[in-house]
Enzyme design. Structure first.
Site, PDB file in Angstrom:
ATOM      1  N   LYS A  90      12.645  31.161  61.102  1.00  0.00           N
ATOM      2  CA  LYS A  90      12.567  29.924  60.314  1.00  0.00           C
ATOM      3  C   LYS A  90      13.285  28.835  61.076  1.00  0.00           C
ATOM      4  O   LYS A  90      14.397  29.030  61.572  1.00  0.00           O
ATOM      5  CB  LYS A  90      13.248  30.167  58.954  1.00  0.00           C
ATOM      6  CG  LYS A  90      13.310  28.978  58.060  1.00  0.00           C
ATOM      7  CD  LYS A  90      12.266  29.067  56.947  1.00  0.00           C
ATOM      8  CE  LYS A  90      11.967  27.741  56.319  1.00  0.00           C
ATOM      9  NZ  LYS A  90      10.921  26.965  57.009  1.00  0.00           N
ATOM     10  N   GLN A 111      19.964  27.887  65.180  1.00  0.00           N
ATOM     11  CA  GLN A 111      19.327  28.187  63.893  1.00  0.00           C
ATOM     12  C   GLN A 111      19.657  29.601  63.399  1.00  0.00           C
ATOM     13  O   GLN A 111      19.731  29.840  62.198  1.00  0.00           O
ATOM     14  CB  GLN A 111      17.812  28.009  64.054  1.00  0.00           C
ATOM     15  CG  GLN A 111      17.045  27.788  62.761  1.00  0.00           C
ATOM     16  CD  GLN A 111      17.153  26.365  62.220  1.00  0.00           C
ATOM     17  OE1 GLN A 111      17.084  25.415  62.976  1.00  0.00           O
ATOM     18  NE2 GLN A 111      17.332  26.232  60.925  1.00  0.00           N
ATOM     19  N   LYS A 114      23.022  29.263  61.626  1.00  0.00           N
ATOM     20  CA  LYS A 114      22.905  28.390  60.459  1.00  0.00           C
ATOM     21  C   LYS A 114      22.180  29.121  59.325  1.00  0.00           C
ATOM     22  O   LYS A 114      22.626  29.120  58.186  1.00  0.00           O
ATOM     23  CB  LYS A 114      22.110  27.148  60.854  1.00  0.00           C
ATOM     24  CG  LYS A 114      21.955  26.155  59.725  1.00  0.00           C
ATOM     25  CD  LYS A 114      20.969  25.070  60.075  1.00  0.00           C
ATOM     26  CE  LYS A 114      21.343  24.415  61.387  1.00  0.00           C
ATOM     27  NZ  LYS A 114      20.594  23.179  61.610  1.00  0.00           N
ATOM     28  N   LYS A 126      12.480  27.882  66.268  1.00  0.00           N
ATOM     29  CA  LYS A 126      12.370  26.420  66.385  1.00  0.00           C
ATOM     30  C   LYS A 126      11.107  26.110  67.184  1.00  0.00           C
ATOM     31  O   LYS A 126      10.601  26.976  67.904  1.00  0.00           O
ATOM     32  CB  LYS A 126      13.593  25.855  67.119  1.00  0.00           C
ATOM     33  CG  LYS A 126      13.778  24.357  66.955  1.00  0.00           C
ATOM     34  CD  LYS A 126      14.442  23.974  65.643  1.00  0.00           C
ATOM     35  CE  LYS A 126      14.383  22.482  65.391  1.00  0.00           C
ATOM     36  NZ  LYS A 126      15.123  22.096  64.176  1.00  0.00           N
ATOM     37  N   GLY A 165       9.977  20.781  58.959  1.00  0.00           N
ATOM     38  CA  GLY A 165      10.106  19.477  59.618  1.00  0.00           C
ATOM     39  C   GLY A 165      11.357  19.396  60.483  1.00  0.00           C
ATOM     40  O   GLY A 165      12.217  20.265  60.443  1.00  0.00           O
ATOM     41  N   ASP A 166      11.422  18.371  61.281  1.00  0.00           N
ATOM     42  CA  ASP A 166      12.621  18.027  62.067  1.00  0.00           C
ATOM     43  C   ASP A 166      12.378  16.599  62.538  1.00  0.00           C
ATOM     44  O   ASP A 166      11.510  15.901  61.984  1.00  0.00           O
ATOM     45  CB  ASP A 166      12.816  19.004  63.244  1.00  0.00           C
ATOM     46  CG  ASP A 166      14.178  18.812  63.928  1.00  0.00           C
ATOM     47  OD1 ASP A 166      15.204  19.040  63.280  1.00  0.00           O
ATOM     48  OD2 ASP A 166      14.228  18.400  65.109  1.00  0.00           O
ATOM     49  N   THR A 209      18.857  18.006  53.165  1.00  0.00           N
ATOM     50  CA  THR A 209      19.817  18.055  54.277  1.00  0.00           C
ATOM     51  C   THR A 209      20.923  17.020  54.061  1.00  0.00           C
ATOM     52  O   THR A 209      22.112  17.319  54.191  1.00  0.00           O
ATOM     53  CB  THR A 209      19.107  17.844  55.626  1.00  0.00           C
ATOM     54  OG1 THR A 209      18.009  18.741  55.693  1.00  0.00           O
ATOM     55  CG2 THR A 209      20.040  18.104  56.789  1.00  0.00           C
ATOM     56  N   ASN A 240      15.383  10.928  57.963  1.00  0.00           N
ATOM     57  CA  ASN A 240      15.476  11.709  56.735  1.00  0.00           C
ATOM     58  C   ASN A 240      16.923  12.077  56.395  1.00  0.00           C
ATOM     59  O   ASN A 240      17.381  11.862  55.269  1.00  0.00           O
ATOM     60  CB  ASN A 240      14.610  12.972  56.883  1.00  0.00           C
ATOM     61  CG  ASN A 240      14.795  13.938  55.740  1.00  0.00           C
ATOM     62  OD1 ASN A 240      15.627  14.833  55.806  1.00  0.00           O
ATOM     63  ND2 ASN A 240      14.065  13.718  54.666  1.00  0.00           N
ATOM     64  N   SER A 376      14.529  24.938  52.226  1.00  0.00           N
ATOM     65  CA  SER A 376      13.257  25.452  52.721  1.00  0.00           C
ATOM     66  C   SER A 376      13.074  26.902  52.292  1.00  0.00           C
ATOM     67  O   SER A 376      11.988  27.327  51.912  1.00  0.00           O
ATOM     68  CB  SER A 376      13.203  25.386  54.249  1.00  0.00           C
ATOM     69  OG  SER A 376      12.863  24.085  54.664  1.00  0.00           O
TER      70      SER A 376
HETATM   71  P1  NDP Z   1      14.133  11.676  61.736  1.00  0.00           P
HETATM   72  O1  NDP Z   1      13.075  11.690  62.759  1.00  0.00           O
HETATM   73  O2  NDP Z   1      13.771  11.455  60.323  1.00  0.00           O
HETATM   74  O3  NDP Z   1      15.273  10.629  62.129  1.00  0.00           O
HETATM   75  C1  NDP Z   1      15.971  10.720  63.328  1.00  0.00           C
HETATM   76  C2  NDP Z   1      16.821   9.484  63.477  1.00  0.00           C
HETATM   77  O4  NDP Z   1      17.613   9.599  64.650  1.00  0.00           O
HETATM   78  C3  NDP Z   1      16.017   8.222  63.634  1.00  0.00           C
HETATM   79  O5  NDP Z   1      16.740   7.150  63.104  1.00  0.00           O
HETATM   80  C4  NDP Z   1      15.901   8.094  65.151  1.00  0.00           C
HETATM   81  O6  NDP Z   1      15.705   6.756  65.593  1.00  0.00           O
HETATM   82  C5  NDP Z   1      17.236   8.593  65.607  1.00  0.00           C
HETATM   83  N1  NDP Z   1      17.071   9.240  66.935  1.00  0.00           N
HETATM   84  C6  NDP Z   1      16.256  10.264  67.268  1.00  0.00           C
HETATM   85  N2  NDP Z   1      16.356  10.559  68.565  1.00  0.00           N
HETATM   86  C7  NDP Z   1      17.249   9.696  69.068  1.00  0.00           C
HETATM   87  C8  NDP Z   1      17.784   9.488  70.355  1.00  0.00           C
HETATM   88  N3  NDP Z   1      17.407  10.258  71.410  1.00  0.00           N
HETATM   89  N4  NDP Z   1      18.714   8.507  70.499  1.00  0.00           N
HETATM   90  C9  NDP Z   1      19.114   7.767  69.442  1.00  0.00           C
HETATM   91  N5  NDP Z   1      18.619   7.901  68.202  1.00  0.00           N
HETATM   92  C10 NDP Z   1      17.712   8.846  68.023  1.00  0.00           C
HETATM   93  O7  NDP Z   1      14.904  13.095  61.902  1.00  0.00           O
HETATM   94  P2  NDP Z   1      15.844  13.838  60.878  1.00  0.00           P
HETATM   95  O8  NDP Z   1      16.626  12.859  60.094  1.00  0.00           O
HETATM   96  O9  NDP Z   1      15.033  14.848  60.182  1.00  0.00           O
HETATM   97  O10 NDP Z   1      16.804  14.642  61.872  1.00  0.00           O
HETATM   98  C11 NDP Z   1      18.018  14.088  62.368  1.00  0.00           C
HETATM   99  C12 NDP Z   1      18.889  15.204  62.910  1.00  0.00           C
HETATM  100  O11 NDP Z   1      19.166  16.155  61.865  1.00  0.00           O
HETATM  101  C13 NDP Z   1      18.284  16.027  64.055  1.00  0.00           C
HETATM  102  O12 NDP Z   1      19.317  16.476  64.903  1.00  0.00           O
HETATM  103  C14 NDP Z   1      17.700  17.226  63.316  1.00  0.00           C
HETATM  104  O13 NDP Z   1      17.547  18.358  64.153  1.00  0.00           O
HETATM  105  C15 NDP Z   1      18.778  17.445  62.274  1.00  0.00           C
HETATM  106  N6  NDP Z   1      18.369  18.209  61.105  1.00  0.00           N
HETATM  107  C16 NDP Z   1      17.337  17.796  60.300  1.00  0.00           C
HETATM  108  C17 NDP Z   1      17.005  18.517  59.195  1.00  0.00           C
HETATM  109  C18 NDP Z   1      15.968  18.041  58.228  1.00  0.00           C
HETATM  110  O14 NDP Z   1      15.824  18.672  57.171  1.00  0.00           O
HETATM  111  N7  NDP Z   1      15.243  16.984  58.501  1.00  0.00           N
HETATM  112  C19 NDP Z   1      17.681  19.801  58.865  1.00  0.00           C
HETATM  113  C20 NDP Z   1      18.811  20.088  59.722  1.00  0.00           C
HETATM  114  C21 NDP Z   1      19.102  19.326  60.821  1.00  0.00           C
HETATM  115  P3  NDP Z   1      14.213   6.207  65.832  1.00  0.00           P
HETATM  116  O15 NDP Z   1      13.680   5.922  64.462  1.00  0.00           O
HETATM  117  O16 NDP Z   1      14.395   5.010  66.669  1.00  0.00           O
HETATM  118  O17 NDP Z   1      13.511   7.319  66.531  1.00  0.00           O
END
Ligand code: NDP
Length: 444
Positions: A90, A111, A114, A126, A165-166, A209, A240, A376
């Protein structure tokens, strides 16, 4: 040489071109030293660390699709199935141009621990692709998702491997992928999580999250005699995790004053307007300059800089390695009390050490962002029962899970004489369950 050092050397030699994976392995193995040292003979004989750092299998595949101009585009897709000793693989699917084998491998490795920490029966995996959904039309995103799933569907299944998602993979992408899986396989099963509510999704998964991050942060504060009420919080990201972390922090009475994306960041001393942020990011899929244009109190700055803002609590919620040693120094100098990671591995190892050595309470992503995967897993349970629970039911289970994760990691750290080292506590608690299952299941 100790068993941990031996394995670390071997992993480094074998994976030299994957720095993020090496960083994640080093962080975990380093903090497992007390556990391994206490039982070195057994773990060495069982080759537990070698088996843990070698994925069960990895897939890498071509994803061809046609853009709106009729041009064929080609991306690379990935899925890693790291360890299924406590349940089906997962883990999310990341769609971002930076995706490569090493990134997917570090995320899959993290993962395992976690998922174990959630207390639910899920193994570690992943996946993703170097595809950028930004600036693509809906049709282009659909074409990519269908092509991606045409290959991925060979390796996944409701009892085998359940992606989610991610970064870059939200409800729209999951919808297109689920539709394609169903068409090819002719089976209606909970093969993906993060689905829409009309076709098997769980209420509260979208929020999980970010909300979970705040539930564990609140418990941390409570156990140190503090509350969230009136605290100033700095958040990075505007996706997100960041959006729902901001929302829950504000519901708890804190003030969140920043957010950021990959081009710039916002300082809003009156507190981030979550509804406006959602409109800009979830609906218009626009840049943060639009947020600043619509809100008088907000300042927009190019580049990075959220960690320079004075705060009580910092929540990195964007991506890996976004909080560096100088950022850690700025946070400490400004009196920050707690850092809890919403993103995966956002803080570098030296920054983490600096924060811990300077008395900042630090909870790493494995524990702090586990609410997403935990919910999830609750979605998987609802799909198996063919039932849907209410928002309140899911949210209250999420809250219990996060509170219990806090106490598990706190207890694990205390058991090994490392009170307050939540990074070590999380790695130990996650590892113990997986290692016990691996040994019980024999050499497989
Ligand atoms: P989103 O795609 O919804 O948002 C990511 C955010 O981070 C955006 O604002 C994006 O900016 C910014 N970002 C992404 N890459 C970069 C980069 N290289 N440099 C600077 N800013 C960046 O993703 P999530 O919110 O889902 O995920 C965010 C983090 O949380 C990740 O590390 C993910 O693995 C982790 N995570 C997410 C989960 C989930 O349920 N969604 C669960 C557990 C962990 P821009 O819009 O400009 O791309």
């Amino acid at each position: 040489m100790s068993y941990v050092d031996e394995v670390l050397e071997r992993v480094k030699a074998k994976n030299a071109s994957e720095p993020e994976f090496l960083q994640a392995v080093e962080e975990v193995l380093d903090s497992l030293r007390p556990v391994i040292d206490a039982n070195e003979e057994v773990y060495r004989r069982e080759a537990i660390l070698e088996r843990l750092t070698e994925p069960d299998r990895q897939f890498k595949f071509r994803v061809p699709w046609v853009d709106d101009k009729g041009q064929v585009q080609v991306n690379t897709g990935y899925r890693i199935q790291f360890n299924n000793s406590i349940g089906p693989y997962k883990g999310g699917l990341r769609l971002h141009p930076s995706v490569n084998t090493g990134i997917i491998k570090f995320l899959g490795f993290e993962q395992i621990f976690k998922n174990s920490l959630t207390g639910l029966p899920i193994g570690g995996g992943k996946g993703g692709a170097d595809f950028d959904p930004k600036g693509k039309s809906d049709r282009e995103v659909m074409a990519f998702c269908q092509s991606f799933m045409a290959e991925l569907c060979k390796y996944i299944g409701a009892d085998v491997d359940v992606p989610a998602g991610d970064i870059g993979t939200g409800a729209r992408e999951i919808g297109y992928m689920f539709g394609q899986y169903k068409k090819i396989k002719s089976v209606y099963e909970g093969v993906l999580t993060g689905k829409g509510l009309t076709y098997g999704g769980s209420l509260a998964r979208t929020e999980a999250t970010g909300y979970g991050l705040l539930y564990i942060t609140q418990e941390l504060m409570k156990c140190h005699g503090e509350s969230m009420e009136g605290k100033t919080v700095v958040v990075s990201g505007a996706g997100n995790v960041a959006i729902y972390a901001t929302q829950k922090a504000q519901q708890m009475g804190a003030k969140v004053v920043t957010c950021s994306d990959s081009t710039g960041w916002i300082y809003d001393p009156e507190g981030i307007d979550v509804e406006l942020l959602k409109e800009v990011k979830e609906v218009k899929r626009a840049r943060l300059t639009e947020y600043a244009a619509a809100r008088k109190s907000a300042e927009y700055h190019e580049g990075r800089g959220v960690w320079s803002v004075k705060c009580d609590i910092a929540l990195p919620c964007a991506t890996q390695n976004e909080l560096l040693i100088d950022d850690a120094k700025a946070l400490v100098a400004n009196g920050c009390k707690a850092v809890c990671e919403g993103a995966n591995m956002p803080t570098t190892i030296d920054a983490t050490k600096y924060l811990q050595e300077n008395g900042v309470w630090f909870i790493g992503g494995k524990a702090a962002n586990a609410g997403g995967v935990a919910t999830s897993a609750l979605e998987m349970t609802q799909n198996s029962e063919r039932l849907s629970w209410t928002f309140e039911e899911v949210d209250s289970k999420l809250q219990q899970i996060m509170v219990s994760i806090y106490h598990n990691i706190d207890d694990a750290a205390k058991r090994y004489g490392q009170e307050g080292n939540y990074v070590m506590g999380a790695n130990i608690a996650g590892f113990e369950k997986v290692a016990t299952a691996m040994i019980a299941q024999g050499v497989v």
